[in-house]
Motif scaffolding. Sequence first.
Motif, mmCIF file in Angstrom:
data_model
loop_
_atom_site.group_PDB
_atom_site.id
_atom_site.type_symbol
_atom_site.label_atom_id
_atom_site.label_comp_id
_atom_site.label_asym_id
_atom_site.label_seq_id
_atom_site.Cartn_x
_atom_site.Cartn_y
_atom_site.Cartn_z
ATOM 1 N N GLY A 303 0.818 -1.198 0.000
ATOM 2 C CA GLY A 303 0.000 0.000 0.000
ATOM 3 C C GLY A 303 0.852 1.248 0.000
ATOM 4 N N TRP A 304 0.492 2.198 -0.866
ATOM 5 C CA TRP A 304 1.319 3.397 -0.985
ATOM 6 C C TRP A 304 0.468 4.551 -1.487
ATOM 7 C CZ3 TRP A 304 5.767 4.764 0.921
ATOM 8 C CH2 TRP A 304 6.415 5.893 0.427
ATOM 9 N N ASN A 305 0.557 5.694 -0.793
ATOM 10 C CA ASN A 305 -0.116 6.920 -1.200
ATOM 11 C C ASN A 305 0.934 7.936 -1.619
ATOM 12 O OD1 ASN A 305 -2.598 5.807 -0.546
ATOM 13 N ND2 ASN A 305 -2.631 6.698 1.503
ATOM 14 N N GLN A 306 0.950 8.284 -2.886
ATOM 15 C CA GLN A 306 1.941 9.217 -3.397
ATOM 16 C C GLN A 306 1.724 10.600 -2.792
ATOM 17 O OE1 GLN A 306 4.327 8.071 -5.367
ATOM 18 N NE2 GLN A 306 5.411 10.015 -5.447
ATOM 19 N N GLY A 307 2.823 11.195 -2.271
ATOM 20 C CA GLY A 307 2.757 12.535 -1.692
ATOM 21 C C GLY A 307 2.074 12.601 -0.354
ATOM 22 N N ILE A 308 2.042 11.488 0.394
ATOM 23 C CA ILE A 308 1.325 11.475 1.669
ATOM 24 C C ILE A 308 2.015 12.345 2.712
ATOM 25 C CG2 ILE A 308 2.538 9.419 2.489
ATOM 26 C CD1 ILE A 308 -0.044 8.561 3.848
ATOM 27 N N ASN A 344 6.568 -10.510 -8.433
ATOM 28 C CA ASN A 344 5.786 -9.434 -9.040
ATOM 29 C C ASN A 344 5.422 -8.419 -7.957
ATOM 30 O OD1 ASN A 344 4.220 -7.876 -10.751
ATOM 31 N ND2 ASN A 344 2.413 -9.182 -10.532
ATOM 32 N N PHE A 345 6.031 -7.232 -8.006
ATOM 33 C CA PHE A 345 5.821 -6.189 -6.992
ATOM 34 C C PHE A 345 4.764 -5.215 -7.494
ATOM 35 C CE2 PHE A 345 6.747 -2.267 -4.710
ATOM 36 C CZ PHE A 345 6.919 -2.728 -3.416
ATOM 37 N N VAL A 346 3.690 -5.038 -6.699
ATOM 38 C CA VAL A 346 2.551 -4.212 -7.090
ATOM 39 C C VAL A 346 2.342 -3.131 -6.034
ATOM 40 C CG1 VAL A 346 0.103 -4.201 -7.701
ATOM 41 C CG2 VAL A 346 1.509 -6.198 -8.221
ATOM 42 N N GLU A 347 2.076 -1.904 -6.476
ATOM 43 C CA GLU A 347 1.738 -0.798 -5.577
ATOM 44 C C GLU A 347 0.276 -0.425 -5.779
ATOM 45 O OE1 GLU A 347 4.311 2.581 -5.793
ATOM 46 O OE2 GLU A 347 6.087 1.357 -6.215
ATOM 47 N N VAL A 348 -0.457 -0.271 -4.674
ATOM 48 C CA VAL A 348 -1.864 0.134 -4.745
ATOM 49 C C VAL A 348 -2.102 1.268 -3.751
ATOM 50 C CG1 VAL A 348 -2.668 -2.154 -5.453
ATOM 51 C CG2 VAL A 348 -2.586 -1.582 -3.030
ATOM 52 N N LYS A 406 -6.981 -7.115 -0.965
ATOM 53 C CA LYS A 406 -8.331 -7.064 -1.530
ATOM 54 C C LYS A 406 -8.444 -5.951 -2.569
ATOM 55 C CE LYS A 406 -13.170 -6.547 -0.095
ATOM 56 N NZ LYS A 406 -14.075 -6.346 1.061
ATOM 57 N N VAL A 407 -7.823 -4.798 -2.290
ATOM 58 C CA VAL A 407 -7.881 -3.670 -3.225
ATOM 59 C C VAL A 407 -7.149 -4.014 -4.518
ATOM 60 C CG1 VAL A 407 -7.089 -1.302 -3.588
ATOM 61 C CG2 VAL A 407 -8.172 -1.923 -1.443
ATOM 62 N N ALA A 408 -6.041 -4.755 -4.415
ATOM 63 C CA ALA A 408 -5.273 -5.112 -5.618
ATOM 64 C C ALA A 408 -6.114 -5.939 -6.583
ATOM 65 C CB ALA A 408 -4.009 -5.874 -5.216
#
Length: 437
Positions: A303-308, A344-348, A406-408
Amino acid sequence: MFYGCQQDRLKLDSFEQRVVEYLCRQANSLTNCAIYALKRAARQSGQVDYNYYDLDKHLKQNKHYKCLFSQVAQQTLMSVCESFKSHYEVIQLWYRGELEDKPKMPRYRKSGGMSGFTYPAQHLRLNETIETGLIRLPLGAEIGKLEGIKEIYIPAPKNIHPEKIKEVRIFPRNRCFYVEWVYQRKEKQYQLEFKKALGIDPGVKNWLTCVSTTGDSFIIDGKRPNFWNRTLNREVAKHNKGQSGDCRLSPSGERRCAPRAWSKKLALMTEKRNRRLSDYINKIARTIANYCIDSGIGTVVMGWNQGIKQKANLGKRNNQNFYQLPTAKLKERLKVVLTEIGVNFVEVNEAYTSKASFFDGDFIPKYGEKPDNWKSSGKRIATKLFRTAKGWLVNADAQASANILKVASIPSVNLDEITRGSVTCPTRLNLYPTVSV
């Protein structure tokens, strides 16, 4: 074929250290000369020109160019051209409206400062290193005339074969010199299943909370890096307290003092803190990579929020802990290490994953699209405790990690094996165990 980079602190005698410092200053001055030449050419032609061959021909007779070894000077000019090329590509995004702020051209380095320099492997005589254990660094013609030396030697790494070294970088940081060994690595194949996934929720005290579809969960502690940051902040506050010089009265009558110069003690403490954080980040990345290899996990979702960090308002103390924790650096290191082993690295986006209840099947809206009548079935009753609609008490960060999976919404990933037990009491990993005597 992969390339690795190992960073070591460079320990030299007084003479060799003066030579390395001299080379760093010359590389810094040559960088400023190259930036000036490219900026002047851009003003005259009205467009950014980052042609390396023209720049090398223009600065061939520069005194700073002659003080460095020819290949080192050329590598320095190449790095400047690459920075201008990157600026040109990024500013095109701004023209198309894909960036909010206009990027600025590369700035000059501090006059009289030091910059890093690079040696390609072809001039290091690595065949002699196998016998001597030392790597030869050739010097420029000008320093040979002044000091009467043509090369210096630095110790070679003990865990890297000299024939695999492709490049050597030397750079200063906080009154210390470091060397980076760029070497060739072999690609390894692992048996991983992409239907098995690991969800990661970043935080502060619980730096990383991980929940896997195999029914396991663990927490990477963030208290130790927070302690290192607080220790340095305390020393900086003591250093700036009770200042007597450079003090002035403001128009309101308040006495304001300029900060003192950065002392050698604070520089060494800062460098020690940085080395600890880098080591901790490497340990975390290797721990998660080994876990994926042992469990056969082929997908990692973070989980990652850009500019948090730009708009965080968590209070004075929490903001300090949150801002100084290098979570972005940890994410990039994780991405490199996991991609290297075939994961497989995924950011959501992790918006609302801490509020929604995983076991109650809550719908998780996207950021900025939350309906007005949306409400979570559960409630966070404590800092790290979440109560579901069924009355279950689970770890708040662990159930957020499950929501990240779940979000992914990866089709091959099955979340049925994430049980109440794995989310209720995750294992806290201690990567710095204390040894009892």
